[in-house]
Write a protein that holds these residues in place. Structure first.
Motif: not given
Length: 328
Positions: A213-231
């Motif tokens: 989404a256009a409103t999605d936000t991330y931070s370098v300190a906490s971004l993740a490309i995989f969490s739990g069982t989802t990529a």
């Protein structure tokens, strides 16, 4: 007229000898102390100027020490920032490599990214010198306070003193801010729009694997490309890359500011050292004794003293000649 009550010649010789002795004492004092003006009675104006300038020089010596301390603080922050830039480049590389990978590969890459994120935090937390950390701060509210480095001790023509400082704007270079209510978080822990990388005050955490989404936000300190069982989807990884790139630009700007502050401090240290030498030379010209001149004067006065003693002896002996007038 011959008189035994008043010996004019002896009085004159004594006055001359006393004047010579006084000059001799002055010269010997200059030779022993090295100063032509060592106390206010020698020359009140020069003594006053020299005393003030010596005091200023002592203050400048303290300024020189403060500049050395400030240089160390800035250099420590600069070193931490450079190390962080190297690490964030590695995170960017991992994100690039994960684009188009399988979920299993993204899971493995996430382990590496998490390790690099911890390393970023370690660099920021470790960049502390003498209790000052410009990269990892904790601002209770508002903005982080500037770090002020004393750079000069100034005295106006009217005699008023003031202090100059080189200010490092911590708010613009901080990487992390763990404070309760800072005006803005640090470069690495602030929320950024995935579309542009621009920092925002309100985070909108995305759901991994969902449509970006256009409103999605991330931070370098906490971004993740995989969490739990989802990529994360490739679109989301692209947004993360935008965020990392924006943070990298911010860190590069911050490193430039630190480098400029370091250069300013180094230049001021050189100037302060030269200024202290100039003041020492100026004070020396006012109050130091010319040893070549004083040694020559000492020899001349010693000869004058010997002649004066001889003249006084002759004058005192003249009264003895009066006795011859009364001998048969």
């Amino acid at each position: 007229m011959a008189s035994i009550m008043t010996n004019a010649a002896a009085l004159t010789a004594l006055q001359s000898l006393n004047a010579t002795q006084k000059s001799l004492d002055t010269t010997q004092s200059r030779i022993s102390t090295g100063y032509r003006v060592s106390q206010a009675s020698d020359n009140a104006a020069y003594w006053s100027i020299a005393t003030t300038m010596r005091s200023d020089n002592q203050a400048m010596s303290t300024v020189s020490d403060a500049l050395g301390l400030g240089a160390s603080k800035v250099d420590t922050a600069y070193t931490g920032m450079n190390s962080a830039i190297t690490t964030i480049n590695q995170i960017q590389q991992k994100l690039t490599a994960s684009y188009g990978q399988t979920d299993a590969s993204k899971e493995k890459t996430q382990v590496e990214i998490a390790a690099l994120q911890k390393q970023l935090q370690a660099y920021a937390d470790g960049a502390t010198f003498s209790g000052t950390n410009m990269l990892s701060v904790s601002t209770a509210s508002g903005t982080a306070a500037d770090v002020k480095v004393v750079s000069a001790f100034n005295r106006s023509a009217a005699g008023a003193v003031s202090i100059s400082t080189i200010d490092v704007n911590v708010e613009s270079i901080k990487l992390y801010d763990a404070g309760a209510a800072p005006t803005a978080k640090g470069i690495l822990d602030t929320a950024r729009l995935g579309t542009t990388g621009a920092a925002v005050t309100t985070a909108s955490n995305p759901t991994l694997g969902a449509a970006a989404a256009a409103t999605d936000t991330y931070s370098v300190a906490s971004l993740a490309i995989f969490s739990g069982t989802t990529a994360a989807s490739d679109t989301q990884i692209q947004q993360m890359m935008n965020v990392v790139d924006a943070a990298l630009k911010g860190m590069t700007t911050a490193a430039t500011k630190l480098g400029a502050a370091k250069s300013s401090i180094d230049l001021q240290k050189t100037f302060t050292s030269s200024l202290m030498d100039s003041i020492d030379r100026g004070v020396g010209q006012l109050v130091d004794a010319d040893m070549n001149k004083e040694s020559t004067r000492l020899q001349a006065l010693q000869v004058q003293q010997q002649l004066g003693v001889q003249a006084l002896s002759i004058a005192n002996g003249s009264s003895q000649s009066i006795l011859s007038l009364f001998r048969g």
